[in-house]
Scaffold this motif. Sequence first.
Motif, PDB file in Angstrom:
ATOM      1  N   TYR A  76     -12.629  -6.536   7.607  1.00  0.00           N
ATOM      2  CA  TYR A  76     -12.526  -5.514   6.562  1.00  0.00           C
ATOM      3  C   TYR A  76     -11.251  -4.689   6.740  1.00  0.00           C
ATOM      4  O   TYR A  76     -10.507  -4.457   5.776  1.00  0.00           O
ATOM      5  CB  TYR A  76     -13.757  -4.602   6.599  1.00  0.00           C
ATOM      6  N   LEU A  77     -10.990  -4.232   7.946  1.00  0.00           N
ATOM      7  CA  LEU A  77      -9.814  -3.401   8.191  1.00  0.00           C
ATOM      8  C   LEU A  77      -8.521  -4.172   7.967  1.00  0.00           C
ATOM      9  O   LEU A  77      -7.520  -3.604   7.506  1.00  0.00           O
ATOM     10  CB  LEU A  77      -9.866  -2.831   9.606  1.00  0.00           C
ATOM     11  N   GLU A  78      -8.533  -5.445   8.268  1.00  0.00           N
ATOM     12  CA  GLU A  78      -7.348  -6.266   7.997  1.00  0.00           C
ATOM     13  C   GLU A  78      -7.116  -6.365   6.481  1.00  0.00           C
ATOM     14  O   GLU A  78      -5.977  -6.259   6.010  1.00  0.00           O
ATOM     15  CB  GLU A  78      -7.529  -7.662   8.590  1.00  0.00           C
ATOM     16  N   ALA A  79      -8.194  -6.544   5.722  1.00  0.00           N
ATOM     17  CA  ALA A  79      -8.059  -6.668   4.267  1.00  0.00           C
ATOM     18  C   ALA A  79      -7.564  -5.381   3.625  1.00  0.00           C
ATOM     19  O   ALA A  79      -6.859  -5.414   2.613  1.00  0.00           O
ATOM     20  CB  ALA A  79      -9.398  -7.085   3.658  1.00  0.00           C
ATOM     21  N   THR A  80      -7.935  -4.241   4.188  1.00  0.00           N
ATOM     22  CA  THR A  80      -7.608  -2.933   3.584  1.00  0.00           C
ATOM     23  C   THR A  80      -6.476  -2.221   4.312  1.00  0.00           C
ATOM     24  O   THR A  80      -6.307  -1.007   4.163  1.00  0.00           O
ATOM     25  CB  THR A  80      -8.858  -2.031   3.569  1.00  0.00           C
ATOM     26  N   ARG A  81      -5.690  -2.959   5.078  1.00  0.00           N
ATOM     27  CA  ARG A  81      -4.618  -2.358   5.868  1.00  0.00           C
ATOM     28  C   ARG A  81      -3.691  -1.517   4.976  1.00  0.00           C
ATOM     29  O   ARG A  81      -3.314  -1.924   3.884  1.00  0.00           O
ATOM     30  CB  ARG A  81      -3.802  -3.439   6.557  1.00  0.00           C
ATOM     31  N   GLY A  82      -3.379  -0.319   5.482  1.00  0.00           N
ATOM     32  CA  GLY A  82      -2.487   0.571   4.762  1.00  0.00           C
ATOM     33  C   GLY A  82      -3.198   1.629   3.931  1.00  0.00           C
ATOM     34  O   GLY A  82      -2.551   2.535   3.396  1.00  0.00           O
ATOM     35  N   ASP A 111      -4.440  -4.636  -2.215  1.00  0.00           N
ATOM     36  CA  ASP A 111      -3.416  -3.824  -2.875  1.00  0.00           C
ATOM     37  C   ASP A 111      -3.462  -4.031  -4.386  1.00  0.00           C
ATOM     38  O   ASP A 111      -3.281  -3.078  -5.163  1.00  0.00           O
ATOM     39  CB  ASP A 111      -2.023  -4.182  -2.355  1.00  0.00           C
ATOM     40  N   ASP A 112      -3.719  -5.262  -4.831  1.00  0.00           N
ATOM     41  CA  ASP A 112      -3.815  -5.523  -6.268  1.00  0.00           C
ATOM     42  C   ASP A 112      -5.028  -4.820  -6.870  1.00  0.00           C
ATOM     43  O   ASP A 112      -4.960  -4.304  -7.996  1.00  0.00           O
ATOM     44  CB  ASP A 112      -3.903  -7.030  -6.521  1.00  0.00           C
ATOM     45  N   VAL A 113      -6.137  -4.792  -6.130  1.00  0.00           N
ATOM     46  CA  VAL A 113      -7.316  -4.056  -6.593  1.00  0.00           C
ATOM     47  C   VAL A 113      -6.978  -2.583  -6.755  1.00  0.00           C
ATOM     48  O   VAL A 113      -7.284  -1.962  -7.785  1.00  0.00           O
ATOM     49  CB  VAL A 113      -8.487  -4.231  -5.598  1.00  0.00           C
ATOM     50  N   MET A 114      -6.331  -2.014  -5.757  1.00  0.00           N
ATOM     51  CA  MET A 114      -6.010  -0.596  -5.802  1.00  0.00           C
ATOM     52  C   MET A 114      -4.989  -0.275  -6.882  1.00  0.00           C
ATOM     53  O   MET A 114      -5.051   0.793  -7.516  1.00  0.00           O
ATOM     54  CB  MET A 114      -5.516  -0.125  -4.433  1.00  0.00           C
ATOM     55  N   GLU A 115      -4.055  -1.177  -7.134  1.00  0.00           N
ATOM     56  CA  GLU A 115      -3.081  -0.948  -8.200  1.00  0.00           C
ATOM     57  C   GLU A 115      -3.779  -0.856  -9.551  1.00  0.00           C
ATOM     58  O   GLU A 115      -3.467   0.011 -10.379  1.00  0.00           O
ATOM     59  CB  GLU A 115      -2.045  -2.076  -8.208  1.00  0.00           C
ATOM     60  N   VAL A 116      -4.755  -1.734  -9.786  1.00  0.00           N
ATOM     61  CA  VAL A 116      -5.519  -1.698 -11.028  1.00  0.00           C
ATOM     62  C   VAL A 116      -6.341  -0.416 -11.110  1.00  0.00           C
ATOM     63  O   VAL A 116      -6.402   0.240 -12.164  1.00  0.00           O
ATOM     64  CB  VAL A 116      -6.413  -2.955 -11.128  1.00  0.00           C
ATOM     65  N   MET A 117      -6.980  -0.032 -10.014  1.00  0.00           N
ATOM     66  CA  MET A 117      -7.797   1.177 -10.016  1.00  0.00           C
ATOM     67  C   MET A 117      -6.948   2.417 -10.314  1.00  0.00           C
ATOM     68  O   MET A 117      -7.311   3.252 -11.153  1.00  0.00           O
ATOM     69  CB  MET A 117      -8.501   1.348  -8.666  1.00  0.00           C
ATOM     70  N   ALA A 146       0.818  -1.215   0.000  1.00  0.00           N
ATOM     71  CA  ALA A 146       0.000   0.000   0.000  1.00  0.00           C
ATOM     72  C   ALA A 146       0.847   1.260   0.000  1.00  0.00           C
ATOM     73  O   ALA A 146       0.587   2.212  -0.743  1.00  0.00           O
ATOM     74  CB  ALA A 146      -0.938  -0.015   1.208  1.00  0.00           C
ATOM     75  N   GLU A 147       1.897   1.279   0.824  1.00  0.00           N
ATOM     76  CA  GLU A 147       2.731   2.478   0.908  1.00  0.00           C
ATOM     77  C   GLU A 147       3.412   2.778  -0.424  1.00  0.00           C
ATOM     78  O   GLU A 147       3.427   3.925  -0.882  1.00  0.00           O
ATOM     79  CB  GLU A 147       3.788   2.281   2.009  1.00  0.00           C
ATOM     80  N   THR A 148       3.942   1.755  -1.059  1.00  0.00           N
ATOM     81  CA  THR A 148       4.633   1.947  -2.339  1.00  0.00           C
ATOM     82  C   THR A 148       3.664   2.382  -3.425  1.00  0.00           C
ATOM     83  O   THR A 148       3.965   3.283  -4.230  1.00  0.00           O
ATOM     84  CB  THR A 148       5.339   0.652  -2.761  1.00  0.00           C
ATOM     85  N   LEU A 149       2.495   1.768  -3.464  1.00  0.00           N
ATOM     86  CA  LEU A 149       1.495   2.127  -4.472  1.00  0.00           C
ATOM     87  C   LEU A 149       1.089   3.594  -4.346  1.00  0.00           C
ATOM     88  O   LEU A 149       0.988   4.314  -5.353  1.00  0.00           O
ATOM     89  CB  LEU A 149       0.272   1.230  -4.329  1.00  0.00           C
ATOM     90  N   GLN A 150       0.871   4.036  -3.127  1.00  0.00           N
ATOM     91  CA  GLN A 150       0.443   5.425  -2.929  1.00  0.00           C
ATOM     92  C   GLN A 150       1.568   6.402  -3.271  1.00  0.00           C
ATOM     93  O   GLN A 150       1.316   7.476  -3.831  1.00  0.00           O
ATOM     94  CB  GLN A 150      -0.040   5.606  -1.493  1.00  0.00           C
TER      95      GLN A 150
END
Length: 328
Positions: free
Chosen positions: A63-69, A287-293, A3-7
């Motif tokens: 949910y929070l565990e899945a979206t950590r970061g 993180d993979d979902v967010m990378e695609v988005m 998450a940190e690297t993606l952002q």
Amino acid sequence: MNAETLQRELLPEGYDLRILDAHHHFWNLESEGSWPWIQHEYNPDFFLGDYNAMRHTFLREQYLEATRGWNVVGTVHCEAERARDEEVAEDEFLGSLHDEDPCFPAAVVAHASFLSDDLDEVLAGHAAHPLVRGIRSKPVIASHAAGARAGAVAGRPGSLQDERWAAGLRKLPEHGFSYDLRVPFYHLAEAADVLAGIPGLRVVVNHCGLPLDRSDEGLAVWRDGMRRLAALPDVSVKVSELGLYRNVWNRDSNIAVVRETLETFGFDRAMFASNLPVATLTAPTFDDVMEVMLTGAAGASVTELDQLFHATAARVYRVSLPNPTTES
């Protein structure tokens, strides 16, 4: 990438990404209430394939565990096919979760069966719950595109062309409810025809219109339906659930779908949604979902990113978000 690297790499420098997740599901399989499709039944034809991996309790902690970061500031729960005689009871369950944390969920899309004899009573029950902003009631659909082309279900009770079903749909504005449309790509054009006859109804297309066939022919059908829906002024879209049948995650194709969905509707009518925990069946991680988005939205301005990740959903589902400049 985490998450940190993606952002750091995919967002404008200094930009604070805030997420109002426009579509996910909570269920507690250890409490009262029933989710038959998860607890007692199994559908081998589920649109993403095998779903055994998500047949467990999913609440705020998970949910929070899945979206950590990631900075999730609120969520919208969408009906999770709880037992159909427990439609209003689901609101009460979600209200108890909201009481524990007003952000999870901050709003609810509930269920009502448009062919039910007690539809008016159910809608009134939902209207009595302040979290409920909309209704999702899935029409009868064909099992594949060829069936839809042949009119296999057109006009059947509960189909898009069923007048009694449409009459239920027309009741929603009386309660201030929007409608969440969830049909696969091969029914989008039909849906646009029906919705064009119900002016004033706010509609949210689920899951990018479910482009489950990524062939040129399949995408042409999807593209036509999405453009017809986008031509209706009160229709917006959830940029979500990019998984394919048999639990397939196709990164490059998914990025293209995100990009074209945003081009078709515009950022001011698009809202990010996780579809957790269902998304875990195909996407390796959030993180993979967010990378695609974020890759699909490459080049977006800060204003456009705000619209996609929280502002559109906040407007459509009437969620008040804290002003980041005044937070303590």
